[in-house]
Design an enzyme around this catalytic site. Sequence first.
Site, PDB file in Angstrom:
ATOM      1  N   HIS A  42      13.957   2.709   2.931  1.00  0.00           N
ATOM      2  CA  HIS A  42      13.828   4.229   3.045  1.00  0.00           C
ATOM      3  C   HIS A  42      12.748   4.641   2.221  1.00  0.00           C
ATOM      4  O   HIS A  42      12.323   3.914   1.421  1.00  0.00           O
ATOM      5  CB  HIS A  42      15.224   4.903   2.548  1.00  0.00           C
ATOM      6  CG  HIS A  42      15.806   4.696   1.240  1.00  0.00           C
ATOM      7  ND1 HIS A  42      16.172   3.677   0.710  1.00  0.00           N
ATOM      8  CD2 HIS A  42      15.403   5.663   0.129  1.00  0.00           C
ATOM      9  CE1 HIS A  42      16.449   3.671  -0.711  1.00  0.00           C
ATOM     10  NE2 HIS A  42      15.777   4.942  -0.792  1.00  0.00           N
ATOM     11  N   HIS A 128       7.305   6.029  -1.516  1.00  0.00           N
ATOM     12  CA  HIS A 128       7.281   4.406  -1.409  1.00  0.00           C
ATOM     13  C   HIS A 128       8.622   3.768  -0.853  1.00  0.00           C
ATOM     14  O   HIS A 128       9.708   4.390  -0.646  1.00  0.00           O
ATOM     15  CB  HIS A 128       7.105   4.023  -2.732  1.00  0.00           C
ATOM     16  CG  HIS A 128       8.207   4.179  -3.723  1.00  0.00           C
ATOM     17  ND1 HIS A 128       8.402   5.440  -4.213  1.00  0.00           N
ATOM     18  CD2 HIS A 128       9.098   3.347  -4.267  1.00  0.00           C
ATOM     19  CE1 HIS A 128       9.127   5.500  -5.222  1.00  0.00           C
ATOM     20  NE2 HIS A 128      10.074   4.293  -5.120  1.00  0.00           N
TER      21      HIS A 128
END
Length: 183
Positions: A42, A128
């Site tokens: 995620h 990220h």
Amino acid sequence: MSHHYFFAVPLPPQTKRVIKETCEKISEFLPFHKWVHEEDYHITLAFLGAAELTKVKEAIEDMTSPLQLMSPFSLQLDSFGTFGRLSHPRIFWVGVEKNELLHQTRSIVFNSCTKVGFELETRPFSPHITVARKWKGAENFHSHLLKEVELSDNFIVDRVVLYQTHLDRTPKYEAVETILLNQ
């Protein structure tokens, strides 16, 4: 046991598969202590930590309308990177190309959370996807090992999810609330 919560952009199954397949190839020459389960991939927008559900619900109420005004948008996987010491990184991640709509989404979530009293990380947003933790190689980590590795996929961001962390499970993140962008 109290649970930790965070808001994040989930990844579609196909993107998770692309990342997982790439990580399986590079894990042969990049020894990290723990590789993240593909269902846990995620992009974190706001980490709340241990939180009262009433406060979490207030934040969700505050962010829902602005998020629903946003249209879904595309994100492109971009690169690998690390956090921590360059020679012995603590986090290995996949990045995404710079995207103003992602930053706007993060701002809505961040502002709603701080408005209801959450104290959030104040470092600049660095989107990220964490894929591994804690370098355990006998040699130093060298990013040049990744120069030949191709990682390409784009996906649609159409929701923000509130996740609950379960440290005793694999995968360890459970989606407990979803806010759809304007469909």
